[in-house]
Design a protein around this motif. Structure first.
Motif, PDB file in Angstrom:
ATOM      1  N   VAL A 107       0.843  -1.203   0.000  1.00  0.00           N
ATOM      2  CA  VAL A 107       0.000   0.000   0.000  1.00  0.00           C
ATOM      3  C   VAL A 107       0.873   1.246   0.000  1.00  0.00           C
ATOM      4  O   VAL A 107       1.933   1.273   0.613  1.00  0.00           O
ATOM      5  CB  VAL A 107      -0.987   0.023   1.202  1.00  0.00           C
ATOM      6  CG1 VAL A 107      -1.956  -1.134   1.126  1.00  0.00           C
ATOM      7  CG2 VAL A 107      -0.261   0.024   2.526  1.00  0.00           C
ATOM      8  N   ASP A 108       0.408   2.258  -0.720  1.00  0.00           N
ATOM      9  CA  ASP A 108       1.169   3.506  -0.810  1.00  0.00           C
ATOM     10  C   ASP A 108       0.857   4.454   0.345  1.00  0.00           C
ATOM     11  O   ASP A 108       1.738   5.127   0.856  1.00  0.00           O
ATOM     12  CB  ASP A 108       0.858   4.219  -2.130  1.00  0.00           C
ATOM     13  CG  ASP A 108       1.351   3.426  -3.330  1.00  0.00           C
ATOM     14  OD1 ASP A 108       2.379   2.743  -3.205  1.00  0.00           O
ATOM     15  OD2 ASP A 108       0.685   3.482  -4.377  1.00  0.00           O
ATOM     16  N   ASP A 109      -0.401   4.490   0.742  1.00  0.00           N
ATOM     17  CA  ASP A 109      -0.847   5.414   1.789  1.00  0.00           C
ATOM     18  C   ASP A 109      -1.307   4.584   2.984  1.00  0.00           C
ATOM     19  O   ASP A 109      -2.434   4.112   3.032  1.00  0.00           O
ATOM     20  CB  ASP A 109      -1.978   6.293   1.255  1.00  0.00           C
ATOM     21  CG  ASP A 109      -2.447   7.349   2.245  1.00  0.00           C
ATOM     22  OD1 ASP A 109      -2.097   7.252   3.444  1.00  0.00           O
ATOM     23  OD2 ASP A 109      -3.167   8.270   1.813  1.00  0.00           O
ATOM     24  N   ARG A 110      -0.415   4.413   3.944  1.00  0.00           N
ATOM     25  CA  ARG A 110      -0.716   3.532   5.074  1.00  0.00           C
ATOM     26  C   ARG A 110      -1.894   4.051   5.908  1.00  0.00           C
ATOM     27  O   ARG A 110      -2.707   3.268   6.390  1.00  0.00           O
ATOM     28  CB  ARG A 110       0.522   3.345   5.943  1.00  0.00           C
ATOM     29  CG  ARG A 110       0.337   2.220   6.945  1.00  0.00           C
ATOM     30  CD  ARG A 110       1.652   1.745   7.498  1.00  0.00           C
ATOM     31  NE  ARG A 110       1.412   0.778   8.556  1.00  0.00           N
ATOM     32  CZ  ARG A 110       1.902  -0.449   8.560  1.00  0.00           C
ATOM     33  NH1 ARG A 110       2.648  -0.857   7.573  1.00  0.00           N
ATOM     34  NH2 ARG A 110       1.654  -1.261   9.558  1.00  0.00           N
ATOM     35  N   HIS A 111      -1.998   5.348   6.070  1.00  0.00           N
ATOM     36  CA  HIS A 111      -3.118   5.893   6.832  1.00  0.00           C
ATOM     37  C   HIS A 111      -4.452   5.570   6.139  1.00  0.00           C
ATOM     38  O   HIS A 111      -5.396   5.128   6.790  1.00  0.00           O
ATOM     39  CB  HIS A 111      -2.978   7.395   7.030  1.00  0.00           C
ATOM     40  CG  HIS A 111      -4.149   8.005   7.741  1.00  0.00           C
ATOM     41  ND1 HIS A 111      -4.372   7.810   9.082  1.00  0.00           N
ATOM     42  CD2 HIS A 111      -5.165   8.767   7.291  1.00  0.00           C
ATOM     43  CE1 HIS A 111      -5.494   8.437   9.433  1.00  0.00           C
ATOM     44  NE2 HIS A 111      -5.991   9.030   8.357  1.00  0.00           N
ATOM     45  N   ALA A 112      -4.505   5.798   4.847  1.00  0.00           N
ATOM     46  CA  ALA A 112      -5.722   5.488   4.093  1.00  0.00           C
ATOM     47  C   ALA A 112      -6.025   3.986   4.161  1.00  0.00           C
ATOM     48  O   ALA A 112      -7.187   3.582   4.261  1.00  0.00           O
ATOM     49  CB  ALA A 112      -5.588   5.938   2.650  1.00  0.00           C
ATOM     50  N   ALA A 113      -4.980   3.177   4.142  1.00  0.00           N
ATOM     51  CA  ALA A 113      -5.166   1.725   4.232  1.00  0.00           C
ATOM     52  C   ALA A 113      -5.724   1.334   5.599  1.00  0.00           C
ATOM     53  O   ALA A 113      -6.603   0.484   5.708  1.00  0.00           O
ATOM     54  CB  ALA A 113      -3.846   1.009   3.960  1.00  0.00           C
ATOM     55  N   TRP A 114      -5.207   1.979   6.673  1.00  0.00           N
ATOM     56  CA  TRP A 114      -5.723   1.719   8.025  1.00  0.00           C
ATOM     57  C   TRP A 114      -7.204   2.080   8.111  1.00  0.00           C
ATOM     58  O   TRP A 114      -8.004   1.358   8.694  1.00  0.00           O
ATOM     59  CB  TRP A 114      -4.955   2.530   9.074  1.00  0.00           C
ATOM     60  CG  TRP A 114      -3.791   1.798   9.661  1.00  0.00           C
ATOM     61  CD1 TRP A 114      -2.475   2.033   9.407  1.00  0.00           C
ATOM     62  CD2 TRP A 114      -3.817   0.719  10.598  1.00  0.00           C
ATOM     63  NE1 TRP A 114      -1.688   1.168  10.118  1.00  0.00           N
ATOM     64  CE2 TRP A 114      -2.490   0.347  10.861  1.00  0.00           C
ATOM     65  CE3 TRP A 114      -4.835   0.024  11.234  1.00  0.00           C
ATOM     66  CZ2 TRP A 114      -2.147  -0.678  11.728  1.00  0.00           C
ATOM     67  CZ3 TRP A 114      -4.498  -0.991  12.112  1.00  0.00           C
ATOM     68  CH2 TRP A 114      -3.167  -1.335  12.339  1.00  0.00           C
ATOM     69  N   MET A 115      -7.558   3.220   7.530  1.00  0.00           N
ATOM     70  CA  MET A 115      -8.955   3.665   7.549  1.00  0.00           C
ATOM     71  C   MET A 115      -9.838   2.710   6.747  1.00  0.00           C
ATOM     72  O   MET A 115     -10.953   2.386   7.172  1.00  0.00           O
ATOM     73  CB  MET A 115      -9.076   5.089   7.020  1.00  0.00           C
ATOM     74  CG  MET A 115      -8.407   6.151   7.891  1.00  0.00           C
ATOM     75  SD  MET A 115      -9.180   6.345   9.517  1.00  0.00           S
ATOM     76  CE  MET A 115      -8.164   5.336  10.558  1.00  0.00           C
ATOM     77  N   ALA A 116      -9.345   2.245   5.608  1.00  0.00           N
ATOM     78  CA  ALA A 116     -10.088   1.286   4.788  1.00  0.00           C
ATOM     79  C   ALA A 116     -10.275  -0.025   5.542  1.00  0.00           C
ATOM     80  O   ALA A 116     -11.350  -0.623   5.499  1.00  0.00           O
ATOM     81  CB  ALA A 116      -9.385   1.059   3.466  1.00  0.00           C
ATOM     82  N   LEU A 117      -9.241  -0.457   6.231  1.00  0.00           N
ATOM     83  CA  LEU A 117      -9.315  -1.689   7.018  1.00  0.00           C
ATOM     84  C   LEU A 117     -10.332  -1.551   8.145  1.00  0.00           C
ATOM     85  O   LEU A 117     -11.170  -2.432   8.352  1.00  0.00           O
ATOM     86  CB  LEU A 117      -7.934  -2.048   7.586  1.00  0.00           C
ATOM     87  CG  LEU A 117      -7.866  -3.250   8.510  1.00  0.00           C
ATOM     88  CD1 LEU A 117      -8.312  -4.528   7.801  1.00  0.00           C
ATOM     89  CD2 LEU A 117      -6.457  -3.406   9.065  1.00  0.00           C
ATOM     90  N   LEU A 118     -10.282  -0.443   8.847  1.00  0.00           N
ATOM     91  CA  LEU A 118     -11.219  -0.207   9.948  1.00  0.00           C
ATOM     92  C   LEU A 118     -12.657  -0.163   9.439  1.00  0.00           C
ATOM     93  O   LEU A 118     -13.547  -0.796  10.015  1.00  0.00           O
ATOM     94  CB  LEU A 118     -10.876   1.089  10.676  1.00  0.00           C
ATOM     95  CG  LEU A 118     -11.770   1.477  11.845  1.00  0.00           C
ATOM     96  CD1 LEU A 118     -11.749   0.410  12.934  1.00  0.00           C
ATOM     97  CD2 LEU A 118     -11.349   2.815  12.404  1.00  0.00           C
ATOM     98  N   LYS A 119     -12.868   0.554   8.363  1.00  0.00           N
ATOM     99  CA  LYS A 119     -14.207   0.665   7.792  1.00  0.00           C
ATOM    100  C   LYS A 119     -14.733  -0.698   7.347  1.00  0.00           C
ATOM    101  O   LYS A 119     -15.886  -1.055   7.637  1.00  0.00           O
ATOM    102  CB  LYS A 119     -14.195   1.638   6.603  1.00  0.00           C
ATOM    103  CG  LYS A 119     -15.546   1.869   5.977  1.00  0.00           C
ATOM    104  CD  LYS A 119     -15.461   2.875   4.857  1.00  0.00           C
ATOM    105  CE  LYS A 119     -16.822   3.070   4.215  1.00  0.00           C
ATOM    106  NZ  LYS A 119     -16.768   4.032   3.098  1.00  0.00           N
ATOM    107  N   ALA A 120     -13.890  -1.474   6.689  1.00  0.00           N
ATOM    108  CA  ALA A 120     -14.306  -2.792   6.223  1.00  0.00           C
ATOM    109  C   ALA A 120     -14.576  -3.731   7.397  1.00  0.00           C
ATOM    110  O   ALA A 120     -15.515  -4.531   7.357  1.00  0.00           O
ATOM    111  CB  ALA A 120     -13.240  -3.377   5.305  1.00  0.00           C
ATOM    112  N   ALA A 121     -13.783  -3.625   8.446  1.00  0.00           N
ATOM    113  CA  ALA A 121     -13.953  -4.501   9.610  1.00  0.00           C
ATOM    114  C   ALA A 121     -15.223  -4.191  10.371  1.00  0.00           C
ATOM    115  O   ALA A 121     -15.855  -5.071  10.940  1.00  0.00           O
ATOM    116  CB  ALA A 121     -12.745  -4.393  10.539  1.00  0.00           C
ATOM    117  N   LYS A 122     -15.609  -2.925  10.368  1.00  0.00           N
ATOM    118  CA  LYS A 122     -16.841  -2.521  11.078  1.00  0.00           C
ATOM    119  C   LYS A 122     -18.100  -2.742  10.261  1.00  0.00           C
ATOM    120  O   LYS A 122     -19.190  -2.713  10.812  1.00  0.00           O
ATOM    121  CB  LYS A 122     -16.745  -1.047  11.481  1.00  0.00           C
ATOM    122  CG  LYS A 122     -15.774  -0.797  12.610  1.00  0.00           C
ATOM    123  CD  LYS A 122     -15.819   0.654  13.020  1.00  0.00           C
ATOM    124  CE  LYS A 122     -14.994   0.908  14.268  1.00  0.00           C
ATOM    125  NZ  LYS A 122     -15.103   2.297  14.722  1.00  0.00           N
ATOM    126  N   ALA A 123     -17.928  -2.967   8.949  1.00  0.00           N
ATOM    127  CA  ALA A 123     -19.092  -3.148   8.062  1.00  0.00           C
ATOM    128  C   ALA A 123     -19.766  -4.486   8.296  1.00  0.00           C
ATOM    129  O   ALA A 123     -19.229  -5.427   8.782  1.00  0.00           O
ATOM    130  CB  ALA A 123     -18.660  -3.039   6.596  1.00  0.00           C
TER     131      ALA A 123
END
Length: 91
Positions: free
Chosen positions: A75-91
């Motif tokens: 991943v290029d943008d680790r912060h964006a990846a963390w946010m994507a991971l969190l969002k997907a995990a909470k979905a």
């Protein structure tokens, strides 16, 4: 952004982390305040403290597994990846 779609095993780890984090909060909320214990107004809960230590240890282990996952290297943008991971995990 296809590169921000976390793999299923990483999602499972993040969900496990969220469950363990909630468990730590639950255990902690049930324990007497350290201020009250030090003031002699409450008794320490050694079983609860041990349970909290175990839950925190489990949570730390999962965090380490999440951080060591090979997906992060792509991943290029680790912060964006963390946010994507969190969002997907909470979905």
């Amino acid at each position: 952004m296809a590169d921000l779609e976390p793999p299923s095993d990483l999602l499972e780890l993040k969900r496990a982390f969220l469950q363990l984090d909630a468990r730590c909060e639950e255990i902690s909320a049930a324990l007497p305040s350290n201020v009250l214990v030090l003031a002699g107004q409450a008794e320490p809960d050694m079983e609860g403290q041990a349970e909290l230590m175990e839950a925190r240890s489990d949570r730390l282990r999962v965090v380490e597994e999440i951080n060591a996952h090979p997906w992060w290297s792509g991943v290029d943008d680790r912060h964006a990846a963390w946010m994507a991971l969190l969002k997907a995990a909470k979905a």
